[in-house]
Design a protein around this motif. Structure first.
Motif, short mmCIF file in Angstrom:
data_model
loop_
_atom_site.label_atom_id
_atom_site.label_comp_id
_atom_site.label_asym_id
_atom_site.label_seq_id
_atom_site.Cartn_x
_atom_site.Cartn_y
_atom_site.Cartn_z
N TYR A 56 0.91 -1.56 -0.04
CA TYR A 56 0.12 0.16 -0.06
C TYR A 56 0.88 1.25 0.39
O TYR A 56 0.69 2.00 -1.15
N PHE A 86 -10.32 7.28 3.90
CA PHE A 86 -11.74 6.48 4.09
C PHE A 86 -10.99 5.37 2.83
O PHE A 86 -10.66 4.56 3.41
N PRO A 87 -11.29 5.47 1.28
CA PRO A 87 -11.25 4.08 0.85
C PRO A 87 -9.90 4.05 0.56
O PRO A 87 -9.42 2.68 -0.08
N HIS A 137 -7.61 3.05 3.30
CA HIS A 137 -7.65 2.57 4.60
C HIS A 137 -7.80 1.06 4.82
O HIS A 137 -6.76 0.93 6.22
N THR A 138 -7.72 0.20 4.19
CA THR A 138 -7.96 -1.04 5.05
C THR A 138 -6.32 -1.49 5.13
O THR A 138 -6.46 -2.81 6.05
N ASP A 143 -5.00 -4.29 9.90
CA ASP A 143 -4.33 -4.90 9.48
C ASP A 143 -3.06 -4.86 9.79
O ASP A 143 -2.81 -5.48 10.86
N TYR A 159 -9.58 1.78 13.40
CA TYR A 159 -10.48 2.22 13.02
C TYR A 159 -11.33 2.98 13.55
O TYR A 159 -11.55 4.42 12.68
#
Lengths: 99, 661, 617, 343
Positions: free
Chosen positions: C256, C317-318, C320-321, C325, C396
């Motif tokens: 990322y 926001f988009p 962030h995934t 983890d 989160y």
């Protein structure tokens, strides 16, 4: 007769050598094909040496020969040692380094 | 401590500047009122178990010292001129960012000093009471620390000289309330109730915060002086003013347990009883009233917002009363009684300057009698081994006489027995409601009147079921109860509060003393035309109250009371609804909680499968692709050589093409 | 005049110490710890001294130093501090010693084991890679291509999806069959202690460098260099039993970040090219670049390059995934630094680079960013509510907080901007503390699953108290540090964009819910699990760890002025530079006689304009 | 050398002497044919010989082109030393082996043809198009005082460092060859006596010399072992009934893969041993074939010695006695398998 003919000849020889590398499986023959290519290059160098009127091309060809000699020695040694372990001199059999 | 010598000035409606005089002399010590309890809390919390043995003493002393200081301030204020009783103290610059310059400052004026006295006074009493009540709790030290924290927060709330300080206090009392409700945190119900209280308060806080933002965006300041000055000068547009007022009202509703945010208050009774008395009856929940009175200049400018205040007040009166009739839990009945009494206050302050003082008056009186009632209830619960069910009581007057007397006085005060506090304060509110005139006046007056009747009914029911009638408990058997009077540390404060609830109202009303005192802050009500003459109205109120009393007496004294409530299936629809808080919780769950849960679950799924799925999908796609691609790597040297040759052909060809082109 | 090269010292000391510590043999674990602690404390002291030496009223960068590095491309080693970077460096310098102390026994893992109760492995939350995204797993024959195989190779295909859907919010023990068997029992003793602390030191050097750099290329270098120690911290020092997940998380984090970093590199090179066109000679010097006029079209492209990198880093926001983890799989100290400081590089970049360099593009994209920010506030909060893995939950919550920060940065008012920068610091403290406390819990109990806790307040009152305080700071209760920043952000946004601010304000209710709901589930109620009855409260070392942060949380809540004084001029200048001024309230407050505050009328202040000659304005 | 300079250089080329032309037009076809033949012939030895022919041709071209030194070096070093080395290695590996010319990689020949033609075209046509009779400068001036001297002067002046580097390279190559060719001795030094003792005492050792290459089984005895056409031995040590046709054929056909068939005289034209594709080239085979003492095959069979003379390798598996041994599928390209293809 035009000196450039030598260039065409060496181009042909080089190509033939290349094809030899591509189609032959015997490592030694492949090696010979490579020698053929080197020779073709040498011929080019010598021809250009003549065209340009300096000896540098010949020197270059000389070096190529020496390097080729060294390369042949090492290459044959490698082929031999591969042959020793794998009982084969086929380049296709030496294909462990893959996906 | 730097004292800001500059006068904070604003114009009031008449055009005269009001001075918030710079605090000097004893007033420059007013910060100590707040800091003392903070210090108490800090010592107790940081000191840890080392302070276990003296914790309650330190806590009580801090509260008492604060009270004494408050008295001194009050006395000094008394000695000053009427117009010169508002003193502002600049402490330090809190959040200075260019135009947004918020200072920490205190405003000691007539309104805040009343609250200071109420908070520290009742607070000290309840500290003392708690020494006995919490004697056996291993965490008593923490309890006192939290109580001190609460006092400090509440004092910050009322003493701040700008809205942001108020907001800070506002949220901090929410925190203290949270901490104290969940004080017995191994009870899941307590923890849940505490959370619920905090959540609903936060909803209100959003309103308050937004109101403050509106103020800053409109006026460029959050200090009382600037905002009120601007409001009074009429430079804030009507729409903005109304928006600010309504947002403030949202905050007030959250904190004061008013409709539609009333549902947390009864649940908050999971906390220890002294907390219910101090926070959820006498002080914190009345902060909403304080806010509206304090923000009077804003509400003065917007009739619409005021109407909403009145409607909310009236609605809450009825809601509180109706539900109060249905519960059998002594504390919950008192809690709903609190809800409806604060409804009265809202009604009063919603009526405008005429009602501000009345609202405050009722607030203070209510502080006394409701705290007294709660402490009495605590005493009863204490004596009945933590049983809170009215139906398990009965005939207790014999066993706990002091409680009986003090509780009785509080009870009489709340139903408006002539001569006691409630009589003076509540009747005036009803009167003023009628005086509003017009249909709305009649409507509001009638609701208030009806509320008085129902109050009399359920309070009588409570009183009779607790102290009179046949005992519905046994002193033998496995569930044996041994009711007994509480120790002096508990009864003492009850007595004091009972005295207060008897006389407070009278004192305030006599010669309009409180009204006059508050007049510079709250303004004067225009003495309008009485719809009914006061005498008639008083009589009418008495009749309605007596009717409520009689109904309860007939039902709960003349007839035996079952020790088990009838099941929901056998009661009338109204009772059923009342028992379920008029479905407020159901409503909240259906409208907010359940959809929220589903939304959350959906989002968790979406995050995992949607967003992260996209990410991992692309990773997997690349992985899969490379898994295919690597098959190209056959390991045959000749293949590689072929591709090299191909590359060479391409490169040479491209070169030649470029040269040729 | 500052002749002391503070920033270079701050940079070199930890870097050199990292080398030294890394060279220590394994058996000298204690020496490594002590050395690291001493060095990080020294760095903290130096940073504090530097802060005192900093003059907030002076414009531009201070402590500046510049040496040619790759002169062919106009790249130089140049460092400097302004109000924004200074406070963030201070934050980094503060958090690292705290982390070092908190990680004292984490790597060897025996000392903390006194109260460790053998417990079932953490049931990873709904979001862990176990529940494979339906059917997206790579083909089964792709194995051994590293962590990607762990992505979906584990996959139960569509079954994973339905399981997630059908799962009720409470207790759902997710097992991890294939991975669990693969994760061989790695004993903590196999992990090198000196290497861990060397990584921390290297990370500190990287963090300070990234804030100090005033050369865009240097910034990029540090931006990427920071990833390396973090990658190893996650991949090698994550939860012992979750080998597959942690390497998955580490790779996800790295990929990322690199993805964003490469976009940024492209934009950085683009900047160079543009500067070469505009100025005749290419440069990476920030001060020069910010005064350059770039055509709006180019600005937009370059802006997006930077923005995506920072949005991933922050994360917004988009993008962030990776954060949940990485947060869940980091060692506690790593998570603190990751969320506390590393992620701030993203938001720092937004206000330091995106806005001054590309004012027009920032203006153009502001609605999009603001929208993402607000969505992030709610999205992060709601997801936090739905988590059962405590570290993921905290991660989160950070998403929500970064929403606030981005909101503040792109509201273009000095209040919101100052609030946002202060928020960066405060979030580092409060979320850092939250991570620390969660880490303490996990180290005691061995699981991150919320369901394994409950009623701890009775057993570990101090721990519970600190936990609550951290939570309250996270929900921005007045009196804690976060309140000041959050309110500034909201009020600043409000003056510029009312609807957005109103919506964002509603997010504070959700903040209360996720914090208190977590507290309720872990700390209150009866003790359901008997293992929890013997947990021990905070040890003295742990108290030392939390004490400074707790103190700062309260102190900055009550008296944030020192930091604000440092931040405000820089932020104001930044916005003034791009021609943004605070919207003046319509009401002429200054008309009041005798009023002292010149509020509203000259919101930006004449000083800042005057001190920024040559800016866009 | 860019295209432009190439053209410029070519522009100066003049016609050369007719003698040279004659030499060229005679030798160039020979060189090309030799090269093509080298690629096409099956036997490696023939390849080498054809290469030598080619090298000679090229050497002549050197001499014609005023590079006599190089021409002789070419003959001495290349045609002499290097090719001898080649042949030497060929002998070591198996002189009787020939390549299978069956292509095993799909599309390899086609690709080689296309790209080869393309490449040749790319190289030739620009040059051809550039030939329009210019003048070559010639080396007369440079070769003043002798070609060798001139080259020597250059070599030790301008190119001295390269020269030194090349010398170092040669040394490295020599050392490298030694390293590659060296094998570590395991255990202590084994003397003649011990070797002899082992030869006779250990079971399964070859007492007699191994059969010479190309010797078919006219007879099969202890001193002259029978040899199968595929290179395998017809029987065990001195096993009498080893003559093909009389030995148990099943034991041969039992062997997996097409190998047996290809070694059997009756199945000509079957794809060679490596036609099984890459998959059959399992790594397991070669080490196994090296094992000094395989667990006894039935009948005290004839394991191949660790460093056997060429014919014994993969072919050993062909013998019925050695049937227990996993087939050395990728045995010698040169030795065993080629035989089958040759037919």
């Amino acid at each position: 007769m035009n000196p450039a003919n030598y260039l065409i000849l060496s181009a042909l020889l080089f190509t033939i050598g290349t094809v030899g590398v591509l189609v032959r499986r015997n490592a030694i023959v492949v090696f010979m094909s490579i020698e053929l290519m080197l020779n073709a290059v040498n011929l080019t160098l010598v021809t250009f040496s003549r065209i340009n009127g300096t000896l540098d091309g010949q020197i270059m060809a000389f070096f190529v020969m020496v390097v080729a000699a060294a390369e042949v020695v090492i290459g044959l040694a490698i082929i031999l040692s591969i042959f020793r372990t794998r009982r084969s001199a086929s380049v296709d059999d030496v294909n462990l380094l893959k996906y | 401590m730097r004292v800001d010598p500059v006068l904070l000035a604003a114009t009031e409606p008449g055009g005269q500047p009001i001075h918030y005089a710079a605090a000097s002399g004893v007033f420059s010590l007013s910060w100590l009122v707040i800091v003392l309890p903070v210090a108490g809390a800090a010592v107790l919390l940081l000191g840890g178990r080392r302070t276990d043995r003296v914790g309650h003493i330190i806590g009580t002393l801090a509260a008492a010292a604060s009270f004494v200081l408050g008295l001194v301030l009050f006395a000094t204020l008394l000695g000053r001129d009427g117009d010169d009783r508002a003193l502002s103290q600049h402490l330090y610059s809190w959040i200075p960012v260019n135009g947004f310059g918020v200072d920490v400052g205190l405003l000691v004026d007539q309104l805040s000093i009343v609250f200071v006295l109420l908070i520290t006074g009742v607070g000290t009493l309840i500290h003392i009471y708690s020494i006995g009540y919490m004697a056996h709790d291993p965490n008593r030290r923490k309890f006192f620390a939290y109580m001190n924290l609460f006092l400090a927060s509440m004092l910050l709330l009322v003493l701040g000289n700008n809205f942001l300080s108020l907001y800070a206090g506002w949220e901090l009392v929410g925190l203290s309330s949270f901490l104290l409700i969940k004080f017995w945190e191994d009870r899941p119900a307590a923890a849940t109730a505490a959370n619920k209280a905090f959540y609903m308060n936060r909803v209100g806080d959003v309103g308050l915060a937004l109101a403050i933002m509106f103020m800053f965006a409109t006026v460029g300041s959050t200090s009382y002086a600037d905002v009120f000055g601007a409001a009074a000068a009429g430079v804030i547009g009507y729409g903005t003013l109304t928006a600010i007022a309504l947002l403030l009202l949202l905050g007030a509703c959250g904190k004061s347990g008013q409709f539609p945010l009333q549902a947390w208050l009864p649940d908050a009774m999971e906390g220890p009883t002294p907390i219910s008395a101090l926070i959820h009856a006498a002080t914190m929940v009345t902060a909403g009233v304080y806010l509206i009175v304090r923000a009077g200049p804003i509400f003065d400018g917007t009739q619409a917002a005021r109407t909403v205040v009145v409607i909310i007040g009236a609605a809450t009166i009825l809601i509180g009363c109706v539900i109060g009739c249905a519960y059998d839990d002594i504390k919950k009945v008192l809690a709903y009684s609190t809800v409806s009494q604060i409804g009265y206050m809202f009604l009063a302050v919603g009526l405008g300057p005429a009602g501000y003082a009345l609202g405050i008056m009722h607030l203070v009186a209510h502080g006394f009698f409701k705290a007294g009632l709660f402490l009495g209830a605590g005493s009863v619960i204490h004596g009945m081994d933590d049983d809170q069910d009215l139906r398990h009581y009965g005939g207790l007057w014999r066993y706990m006489p002091i409680t009986w007397v003090t509780f009785g006085l509080g009870y009489l005060a709340i139903i408006g027995f002539p001569g006691l506090s409630g009589f003076f304060t509540k009747d005036r509110i009803i009167e003023t409601a009628f005086d509003k005139g017009g249909t709305s006046g009649y409507l509001l007056g009638s609701i208030a009147l009806l509320g008085a009747g129902i109050t009399a009914f359920y309070m009588t029911r409570l009183f009779l079921m607790t102290f009179h009638g046949k005992p519905r408990w046994s002193s033998e058997g496995p569930a044996a109860k041994h009711p007994h009077e509480s120790p002096v540390s508990m009864t003492g404060p009850m007595v004091v509060l009972a005295v207060g609830s008897v006389f407070a109202g009278g004192l305030f009303v006599l010669g309009h003393s409180l009204q006059d005192w508050l007049e510079p802050v709250a303004g004067t009500g225009v003495e309008g035309v009485h719809t009914f003459s006061p005498v008639v109205l008083t009589l009418l109120t008495l009749v309605v109250t007596a009717g409520g009393f009689a109904g309860a007496y007939l039902r709960y004294q003349m007839r035996p009371v079952e020790s088990v409530a009838r099941p929901d299936t056998e009661v009338s629809l109204v009772t059923f609804a009342a028992r379920h808080d008029l479905f407020a919780n159901t409503f909240n769950e259906t409208v907010a909680m359940r959809p929220g849960q589903y939304l959350t679950r959906f989002l968790v799924w979406l995050d995992l499968v949607g967003i992260d799925g996209l990410v991992r999908g692309s990773a997997a796609a690349i992985g899969g692709l490379s898994g295919r691609m690597r098959r190209l790597q056959t390991g045959f040297v000749r293949s590689y050589a072929l591709s090299m040759l191909g590359g060479a052909v391409l490169v040479v060809g491209a070169l030649l093409l470029v040269r040729a082109g | 005049m500052n002749t002391v090269p503070w920033l270079t010292i701050l940079l070199i000391v930890p870097a050199a110490a990292a080398v030294v510590v890394a060279a220590l043999p394994r058996r000298h674990a204690t020496l490594a710890k002590q050395l690291t602690l001493a060095v990080t404390l020294a760095v903290l002291v130096l940073a504090v001294i530097a802060t005192f030496a900093y003059d907030p009223d002076k414009a531009g960068f201070q402590f500046s130093q510049s040496y040619d590095w790759i002169s062919t491309f106009g790249i130089s080693y140049s460092v400097g501090a302004d109000g924004i970077s200074l406070v963030l460096m201070l934050l980094a310098a503060l958090l690292v010693p705290v982390v070092v102390l908190s990680s004292w026994d984490e790597v060897d893992g025996d000392a903390a084991g006194g109260g460790r109760v053998p417990a079932p492995t953490a049931a990873p939350d709904l979001g862990t890679p176990g529940g494979s995204a339906g059917g997206t797993g790579p083909a089964g024959d792709v194995e051994g291509i590293g962590p990607v195989g762990g992505v979906g190779g584990v996959g139960g295909g569509a079954g994973g999806t339905t399981a997630v859907l059908a799962a009720p919010a409470p207790a759902r023990p997710v097992t991890f069959p294939p991975v669990e068997t693969r994760g061989e029992a790695e004993t903590p003793g196999r992990r090198s202690v000196p290497a861990f602390f060397a990584l921390l030191l290297a990370l500190e050097a990287g963090m300070i460098g990234v804030f100090a750099a005033t050369d865009v290329f240097l910034f990029y270098v540090f931006f990427e260099a920071m990833l390396i120690p973090m990658y190893f911290l996650i991949g090698s020092y994550g939860p012992v039993k979750e080998q597959a997940q942690r390497s998955y998380a580490a790779v996800k984090f790295l990929v990322y970040s690199l993805f964003g970093g490469l976009l940024m590199l492209a934009a950085v090179i683009g900047l160079y090219v543009v500067s070469a066109d505009n100025l005749g000679h290419g440069t990476f010097d920030f001060a020069t670049l910010r005064q350059m006029e770039i055509t709006p079209g180019v600005q937009k492209l370059l802006f997006l390059g930077f923005f995506v990198a920072f949005a991933i880093k922050a994360p917004l926001f988009p993008f962030h995934t990776w954060l949940p983890d990485a947060g869940a799989q980091s060692p506690t100290g790593g998570a603190v630094l990751l969320v506390g400081v590393l992620d701030k590089v993203g938001t720092f970049g937004l206000i330091r680079y995106c806005i001054p360099l590309f004012p027009d593009a920032a203006d153009y994209f502001a609605p999009m960013v603001l929208g993402l920010a607000v969505v992030g506030i709610f999205y992060g909060a709601l997801l936090a509510i739905g988590q059962r893995d405590m570290k993921r939950l905290v991660a989160y919550t950070s998403l929500a907080h970064f929403g606030f920060i981005a909101l503040g940065v792109f509201a273009f008012t000095s209040q919101a901007g100052t609030g946002a920068v202060l928020y960066m610091v405060n979030h580092g403290l409060s979320t850092g503390l939250l991570f620390l406390v969660v880490g303490f819990l996990v180290s005691r109990r061995g699981t991150r699953d919320v369901g394994a806790y409950g009623g701890l307040a009775k057993v570990t009152p101090v721990l519970a108290g600190v936990f609550l305080l951290a939570g309250l700071s996270s929900l921005a209760l007045p009196g804690t540090n976060s309140f000041v920043s959050e309110f500034l952000v909201l009020v600043g946004t409000f003056t510029a964009n009312k609807p957005l601010a109103i919506v964002a304000t509603c997010g504070i209710v959700l903040a209360a819910i996720y914090v208190l709901y977590l507290y309720q589930r872990t700390m209150t109620g009866p003790i359901v699990h008997p293992e929890n009855k013997i947990l021990h409260d905070l040890s003295l070392r742990e108290k030392f760890v939390v004490a400074p942060i707790v103190a700062l949380i309260v102190a900055l809540g009550v008296y944030p002025k020192p930091l604000l004084d440092i931040i405000t001029p820089t932020v104001t200048a930044t916005y003034a530079d791009i021609g943004k001024s605070d919207p003046a309230p319509p009401h002429p407050v200054a008309a009041y006689p005798g009023h002292t505050h010149p509020v509203g009328t000259h919101p930006v202040g004449t000083r800042s304009v005057a001190t920024q000659p040559g800016g866009h304005s | 050398m860019t295209h432009a300079t190439l053209l410029a250089a070519a522009g100066e080329i003049t016609s050369t002497s007719t003698g040279e032309a004659a030499v060229f037009w005679i030798l160039a076809p020979i060189a090309v044919l030799a090269a093509v033949g080298m690629v096409l012939v099956r036997s490696a030895v023939h390849c080498a010989l054809l290469l030598v022919a080619n090298l000679f041709c090229v050497a002549v071209f050197y001499m014609v082109q005023q590079a006599p030194f190089l021409g002789f070096v070419q003959i001495i070093v290349y045609a002499g030393a290097i090719m001898v080395l080649f042949l030497f290695v060929l002998m070591l590996v198996g002189v009787d082996s020939s390549d299978s010319l069956v292509e095993t990689i799909r599309g390899q020949r086609l690709g080689a043809a296309i790209f080869g033609l393309g490449f040749a075209g790319l190289l030739v046509f620009p040059i051809g198009s550039a030939i329009d009779g210019g003048s070559a400068k010639g080396l007369d001036k440079a070769n003043e005082g002798g070609n060798v001297q001139a080259i020597g002067r250059l070599l030790f002046s301008n190119y001295v460092f390269v020269f030194e580097a090349i010398s170092a390279l040669l040394v490295v190559a020599a050392i490298g060859t030694m390293v590659l060719g060296h094998r570590e001795r395991e255990g202590g030094r084994v003397g003649q006596r011990e070797l002899m003792r082992r030869r006779f005492t250990e079971p399964g050792r070859q007492v007699t010399p191994l059969p010479g290459p190309g010797v078919f089984a006219r007879h099969d005895s202890a001193d002259t072992l029978g040899l199968l056409p595929g290179g395998g031995r017809a029987s065990g040590i001195g096993g009498i009934p080893g003559i093909p046709g009389t030995t148990e054929e099943p034991s041969v056909t039992d062997l997996p893969g097409g190998r047996a068939a290809s070694d059997t005289p009756g199945a000509p034209g079957t794809p060679g041993r490596s036609d099984g594709g890459p998959g059959s080239a399992g790594p397991g085979g070669p080490p196994g074939s090296r094992g000094p003492d395989r667990p006894g095959g039935p009948g005290g069979s004839t394991p191949s010695a660790p460093v056997p003379p060429a014919p014994t390798d993969g072919a050993a598996a062909d013998s019925g006695a050695g049937g227990a041994e996993p087939v050395d599928v990728n045995g010698s390209a040169l030795a065993g398998a080629g035989k089958g293809d040759e037919r």
